[in-house]
Design a protein around this motif. Sequence first.
Motif, short mmCIF file in Angstrom:
data_model
loop_
_atom_site.label_atom_id
_atom_site.label_comp_id
_atom_site.label_asym_id
_atom_site.label_seq_id
_atom_site.Cartn_x
_atom_site.Cartn_y
_atom_site.Cartn_z
N PHE A 1 41.50 30.59 39.14
CA PHE A 1 42.48 30.51 40.22
C PHE A 1 43.87 30.29 39.62
O PHE A 1 44.01 29.82 38.50
N GLY A 2 44.89 30.62 40.38
CA GLY A 2 46.27 30.41 39.95
C GLY A 2 46.56 31.10 38.63
O GLY A 2 46.14 32.24 38.39
N ALA A 3 47.27 30.40 37.75
CA ALA A 3 47.67 30.97 36.47
C ALA A 3 46.49 31.34 35.58
O ALA A 3 46.61 32.21 34.72
N SER A 4 45.34 30.73 35.79
CA SER A 4 44.17 31.04 34.96
C SER A 4 43.62 32.44 35.26
O SER A 4 42.83 32.96 34.47
N ARG A 5 44.04 33.07 36.34
CA ARG A 5 43.56 34.42 36.65
C ARG A 5 43.96 35.42 35.56
O ARG A 5 43.36 36.48 35.44
N ASP A 6 44.95 35.06 34.75
CA ASP A 6 45.35 35.93 33.63
C ASP A 6 44.30 35.94 32.52
O ASP A 6 44.38 36.76 31.61
N PHE A 7 43.32 35.05 32.57
CA PHE A 7 42.29 34.98 31.54
C PHE A 7 41.33 36.17 31.62
O PHE A 7 40.67 36.51 30.64
N SER A 8 41.21 36.79 32.81
CA SER A 8 40.27 37.91 32.99
C SER A 8 40.65 38.72 34.21
O SER A 8 41.03 38.14 35.25
N GLU A 9 40.50 40.01 34.11
CA GLU A 9 40.76 40.90 35.25
C GLU A 9 39.69 40.77 36.33
O GLU A 9 39.91 41.14 37.47
N LYS A 10 38.52 40.23 35.97
CA LYS A 10 37.40 40.12 36.91
C LYS A 10 37.52 38.93 37.86
O LYS A 10 36.78 38.86 38.83
N GLY A 11 38.41 37.98 37.56
CA GLY A 11 38.53 36.80 38.40
C GLY A 11 37.56 35.69 38.02
O GLY A 11 37.53 34.64 38.65
N HIS A 12 36.78 35.95 36.98
CA HIS A 12 35.85 34.94 36.47
C HIS A 12 35.50 35.27 35.02
O HIS A 12 35.73 36.39 34.57
#
Length: 89
Positions: free
Chosen positions: A8-19
Amino acid sequence: MKIVLELFGASRDFSEKGHIDFEIQKPILIKEFRKVISNYLNEEFNGNDSFLQIVKNSAFCSEENEIISDNYKITKAQKISIIPPIGGG
């Protein structure tokens, strides 16, 4: 056991899949899981300091939508959400 880290939030940049899916061999505390996430980010994003700070400063949420502490133990396959701090004005 499979742990699905919902972003969620800024961590969404960790993966295009959202998880991000993690395979964990034994029960793990959230404070140890933070290290697992940081190691993953070090490998995938060449030690991106901004991403590492997000993990360090974020709260985590259980499947029951409750904020969990660093001493919460993940003992089974489940979804855990990372909730970065929100800035603004």
